[in-house]
Structure formats: C-alpha cells, structure tokens
Design an enzyme around this catalytic site. Structure first.
Site, PDB file in Angstrom:
ATOM      1  N   GLU A  38       0.824  -1.196   0.000  1.00 56.24           N
ATOM      2  CA  GLU A  38       0.000   0.000   0.000  1.00 56.24           C
ATOM      3  C   GLU A  38       0.866   1.257   0.000  1.00 56.24           C
ATOM      4  O   GLU A  38       1.967   1.268   0.539  1.00 56.24           O
ATOM      5  CB  GLU A  38      -0.912   0.012   1.233  1.00 56.24           C
ATOM      6  CG  GLU A  38      -2.008  -1.030   1.157  1.00 56.24           C
ATOM      7  CD  GLU A  38      -2.950  -0.945   2.348  1.00 56.24           C
ATOM      8  OE1 GLU A  38      -4.156  -0.810   2.139  1.00 56.24           O
ATOM      9  OE2 GLU A  38      -2.467  -1.019   3.488  1.00 56.24           O
ATOM     10  N   CYS A  42       3.336   8.712   0.508  1.00 58.07           N
ATOM     11  CA  CYS A  42       3.927   7.862   1.544  1.00 58.07           C
ATOM     12  C   CYS A  42       4.135   6.488   0.922  1.00 58.07           C
ATOM     13  O   CYS A  42       3.169   5.854   0.483  1.00 58.07           O
ATOM     14  CB  CYS A  42       2.975   7.794   2.733  1.00 58.07           C
ATOM     15  SG  CYS A  42       3.458   6.569   3.943  1.00 58.07           S
ATOM     16  N   CYS A  92       6.275  -6.388   7.729  1.00 60.36           N
ATOM     17  CA  CYS A  92       7.354  -5.831   8.536  1.00 60.36           C
ATOM     18  C   CYS A  92       7.728  -6.824   9.625  1.00 60.36           C
ATOM     19  O   CYS A  92       6.864  -7.488  10.199  1.00 60.36           O
ATOM     20  CB  CYS A  92       6.934  -4.507   9.179  1.00 60.36           C
ATOM     21  SG  CYS A  92       8.309  -3.740  10.084  1.00 60.36           S
ATOM     22  N   CYS A 131       5.970  -3.841  15.987  1.00 56.43           N
ATOM     23  CA  CYS A 131       5.485  -2.846  16.955  1.00 56.43           C
ATOM     24  C   CYS A 131       4.034  -3.180  17.290  1.00 56.43           C
ATOM     25  O   CYS A 131       3.246  -3.484  16.394  1.00 56.43           O
ATOM     26  CB  CYS A 131       5.602  -1.436  16.384  1.00 56.43           C
ATOM     27  SG  CYS A 131       7.292  -1.041  15.925  1.00 56.43           S
ATOM     28  N   CYS A 151       0.945  -1.461  15.499  1.00 57.28           N
ATOM     29  CA  CYS A 151       1.036  -1.214  14.059  1.00 57.28           C
ATOM     30  C   CYS A 151       0.432  -2.365  13.262  1.00 57.28           C
ATOM     31  O   CYS A 151       0.667  -3.533  13.557  1.00 57.28           O
ATOM     32  CB  CYS A 151       2.504  -1.035  13.690  1.00 57.28           C
ATOM     33  SG  CYS A 151       2.776  -0.916  11.924  1.00 57.28           S
ATOM     34  N   GLY A 199       6.651  -1.451   6.341  1.00 57.85           N
ATOM     35  CA  GLY A 199       8.059  -1.858   6.437  1.00 57.85           C
ATOM     36  C   GLY A 199       8.932  -0.864   7.171  1.00 57.85           C
ATOM     37  O   GLY A 199       8.538   0.271   7.419  1.00 57.85           O
ATOM     38  N   LEU A 255       9.230   7.358  17.991  1.00 59.57           N
ATOM     39  CA  LEU A 255       9.643   7.138  19.380  1.00 59.57           C
ATOM     40  C   LEU A 255       8.539   6.407  20.164  1.00 59.57           C
ATOM     41  O   LEU A 255       8.745   5.326  20.674  1.00 59.57           O
ATOM     42  CB  LEU A 255      10.009   8.470  20.035  1.00 59.57           C
ATOM     43  CG  LEU A 255      10.921   8.373  21.235  1.00 59.57           C
ATOM     44  CD1 LEU A 255      12.249   7.723  20.893  1.00 59.57           C
ATOM     45  CD2 LEU A 255      11.171   9.742  21.854  1.00 59.57           C
ATOM     46  N   HIS A 256       7.390   7.029  20.250  1.00 59.08           N
ATOM     47  CA  HIS A 256       6.176   6.384  20.789  1.00 59.08           C
ATOM     48  C   HIS A 256       6.253   5.939  22.243  1.00 59.08           C
ATOM     49  O   HIS A 256       5.322   5.309  22.752  1.00 59.08           O
ATOM     50  CB  HIS A 256       5.751   5.186  19.933  1.00 59.08           C
ATOM     51  CG  HIS A 256       5.624   5.487  18.474  1.00 59.08           C
ATOM     52  ND1 HIS A 256       5.145   6.682  18.005  1.00 59.08           N
ATOM     53  CD2 HIS A 256       5.923   4.750  17.373  1.00 59.08           C
ATOM     54  CE1 HIS A 256       5.153   6.665  16.680  1.00 59.08           C
ATOM     55  NE2 HIS A 256       5.618   5.523  16.276  1.00 59.08           N
ATOM     56  N   ASN A 290      -4.979   5.697  15.879  1.00 56.48           N
ATOM     57  CA  ASN A 290      -6.109   5.364  15.014  1.00 56.48           C
ATOM     58  C   ASN A 290      -6.361   3.866  15.135  1.00 56.48           C
ATOM     59  O   ASN A 290      -5.451   3.075  14.910  1.00 56.48           O
ATOM     60  CB  ASN A 290      -5.734   5.707  13.562  1.00 56.48           C
ATOM     61  CG  ASN A 290      -6.873   6.389  12.848  1.00 56.48           C
ATOM     62  OD1 ASN A 290      -7.811   6.878  13.467  1.00 56.48           O
ATOM     63  ND2 ASN A 290      -6.781   6.430  11.550  1.00 56.48           N
ATOM     64  N   CYS A 347       6.522   4.985  10.722  1.00 56.57           N
ATOM     65  CA  CYS A 347       6.799   4.082   9.631  1.00 56.57           C
ATOM     66  C   CYS A 347       5.760   2.983   9.792  1.00 56.57           C
ATOM     67  O   CYS A 347       5.595   2.407  10.844  1.00 56.57           O
ATOM     68  CB  CYS A 347       8.204   3.521   9.725  1.00 56.57           C
ATOM     69  SG  CYS A 347       8.579   2.731  11.273  1.00 56.57           S
TER      70      CYS A 347
END
Ligand code: SF4
Length: 377
Positions: A109, A130, A137, A141, A144, A184, A240-241, A315, A358
């Site tokens: 995507e 993007c 990936c 995470c 994600c 990725g 970072l998160h 989200n 990412c």
C-alpha cells in the site's frame, strides 16, 4: 551473446549481483556503462532515463528513438517491472490509499496526501506520497498494522519508485514530497531505499529535492549513524512512541536491541553530522504512553537532540486492543511539551493519520476486498 557477457563484467556491483536488474533500479552512470559496453554512444543512456522518468514509458518498445537492436539488447539485460493498481480508497480531493500488486503478486500500500499539513519542515501546499519499503514488517510494533501478518520480503528500488510513478499517473499530477513511512522499516532495507532515493532525487530521475524526502525509522540506531554519513540532505523522522525504556519496551520490540539512550545517541550523531532538525513521531495511546511524566521525559529527549515532535492520536487498528486518548488528554500532553519549549504539532485530522509512523499499513495477502481500516476508517 559476447556483448552481454561484457556488460556483465563492466557494470556496478549492484547490477552484477542480480541476474536481471530492473531498469528503474539502475542509476544513470550504470546505464552509461551498460550502453558503452554494447558499443553504443553513451548519450543513449540519457535518452533511456528520459523515457523512464519524463515520458513515463511502460516498456522498451515505447522508446522509439532508440534503434530496435538496442531496445532488444536492453530487454535482454534488464527487466521492466510493472505495478498494478488493485484498489484506491478515499475521495479525489482527500487522502487516497492505493493498494498495488507487484510483479510477483505481492501486495503493498501507498498513500497520497494531496495538500498535506506542514510536514517535517516541508511546505504545506505540496502533494505528498507515503511509500512502502517492504512487504509486511519484521519489527512487530504492538500498535502497528503492518507487522500483524509478518514479513515477506524487502522491496527493490524500482518497486519503490514505481509506487510514485503509478500515483502520479493516477493523480495526473507531479508529487512534491516523498515520505518513507508506509509498510516496512525503511532502514532495514537500507541499500535499496538509498538507491531509490538517489533516483528519486536525481535531475535525470524524478527530480525531487532531498529536503522533500523523509525517511522514518522505528529506531535502528546503527543505520541512523550510517544514514548520517550519506551526502544527501534527506530528513529523518524517528518513531519514538514511548519516552522511557519501560514504556517503549512494551510496544516496540526494537527497543530491547537499541534502547532509548542508544537511539538518542545515534540521533545526536545524525543531528550533528547533518546540521538538521529531526522529528520525533509519537502516537498517543490511551493508558500506555500518554501520562504527564511521559510528556516531560519526551520534552527532555526532544530538547537534547533539538527534535520537533509530531503527536498522532492513535487510530484504531482492527485486531489490536489500543485506543486513542480523549481530546482533553491529547491537549494536556501537547501543552506540557509546549510549556517546555518544544515545537510540537498534534494531528487532529483523521485522514492525515498516515503521518503516524513508519508503517501502520497492513500487509494484505488474503482478502484484497477488505480495507485495513487504518487510514480512512
Ligand atoms: S511501526 Fe514501522 S517498524 Fe514498527 S511494525 Fe510498523 S512498519 Fe514495522
């Protein structure tokens, strides 16, 4: 063929390492080497680049000002990959998400953000793409979508470039900004990403300025240092998160390999070498990383490496338990950072949640008809 044998030993190591390299993975000087090895004038290389990136040819056959013999020789040496649009989600004038099928049927995507908010120091009236850099990936995470179904493979440079070309074709417009934040981890596919960036940036290529190209990473510290040695002034965004190892370990497995101190020290190095501000991406997840204490710690890290902070309310991703904090909580977090003098933005528009990190695009292999629900839900 004797001519082809000569080519095989004369072109760069990248070309040598591949049985058949895609023509859009090759840089101009390599193309010149190949053309010269065929006994043809070197200027044909520029003609080929023009067919690829200015006239947008879809095959060697379309390059009608090249002799038929040369076109056949090129087709012998290089492949000409294609990318098919499987589905487009979103309205004409808002963020649009593209699902592409690659030559080996893998699905990826990409996202078009037509008039983006001011991103990473770029102008706000620009069209941003993007792009994905891998199929799936491996970094897992916890918030994600991309990592949910695992990792399949890294993309080749041409597969990265083809996403941009296909979106420009669909949109009927030239793109101004490229962000490597799709599916990725870009820095885990370092060589192919850098090769794609050189072609995207080159005058003979897509001619997009380095300062309009942003690479995002989940925190691969050694590759951040490697990126700092690159001559191009591309921008860096770090996902970072979490502002402490305890919080970051919970949601980003990469932190167990490169903890926050290791990551910040790589960021210091990058900022020093590049004399450039970087951006910290920070997805706000209710009850995980949105406390006042995390905000204060984040401010300290941002001040240390002179980073801007981009806050993104989480989200919802189908199949994951996380939720976004209330509006009040988001504003409080923002106010703490600003009170510490940190340049901070808080994304409020849903469609722009693509700027998140990412990734966040889901690997879709099973049900093409089913939206990942990440961007436009
Ligand atoms: S946030 Fe980036 S590194 Fe982490 S799983 Fe998603 S795509 Fe991979």
């Amino acid at each position: 063929m004797a001519g082809l044998k000569n080519i095989a030993v004369s072109v760069s190591s990248f070309v040598r390492n591949w049985a058949k390299v895609d023509i859009k993975s090759v840089q101009l000087h390599e193309l010149e080497e190949s053309v010269r090895a065929l006994g043809e004038p070197v200027y044909h290389a520029k003609q080929i680049a023009e067919w690829l990136y200015k006239k947008r040819a879809a095959s060697f056959d379309e390059m009608t000002d090249l002799a038929r013999k040369l076109r056949l020789q090129l087709a012998e040496q290089f492949s000409f990959g294609k990318i098919d649009v499987v589905r487009v989600l979103g309205a004409q004038d808002t963020t649009r998400k593209f699902l592409f099928r690659l030559s080996d049927e893998a699905l990826i995507e990409s996202v078009l953000i037509p008039a983006s908010p001011a991103l990473y120091g770029m102008r706000s009236d620009r069209r941003t793409v993007c792009v994905s850099t891998q199929v799936g990936c491996a970094y897992g995470c916890k918030f994600c979508a991309s990592g949910l179904e695992g990792f399949s493979r890294s993309l080749q440079p041409n597969e990265i470039i083809d996403q941009i070309l296909a979106i420009e074709r669909e949109a009927g417009d030239k793109m101004d900004n490229i962000v490597f934040m799709g599916m990725g981890e870009p820095l885990a596919n370092f060589d192919n990403v850098m090769r794609a960036i050189r072609i995207i940036n080159a005058r003979w290529g897509l001619s997009i300025g380095a300062r309009h190209i942003t690479v995002s990473t989940s925190g691969l510290a050694p590759q951040i240092r490697r990126l700092a040695e690159e001559s191009l002034q591309i921008r860096l965004a770090v996902s970072l998160h979490g502002a402490s190892d305890q919080v970051r370990n919970q949601i980003m497995p990469i932190n167990r390999r490169y903890n926050i101190e290791t990551l910040l020290s790589a960021c210091d190095y990058y900022a020093l070498r590049k004399k450039q501000h970087l951006t910290f991406e920070y997805i706000l997840i209710e009850g995980v990383n949105n406390s006042d204490e995390q905000a204060r710690l984040l401010a300290r890290h941002a001040r240390r490496v002179k980073a801007k902070v981009n806050l993104i309310p989480y989200n919802t991703v189908r199949g994951l338990p996380w939720t976004r904090p209330s509006q009040d909580r988001q504003e409080k977090f923002l106010s703490i950072l600003r009170a510490h003098g940190i340049a901070t933005t808080l994304r409020r528009e849903k469609g722009h949640d693509i700027d998140a990190a990412c990734g966040q695009l889901r690997l879709q292999t099973k049900n093409v008809g089913q939206d990942s629900g990440v961007l436009l839900s």
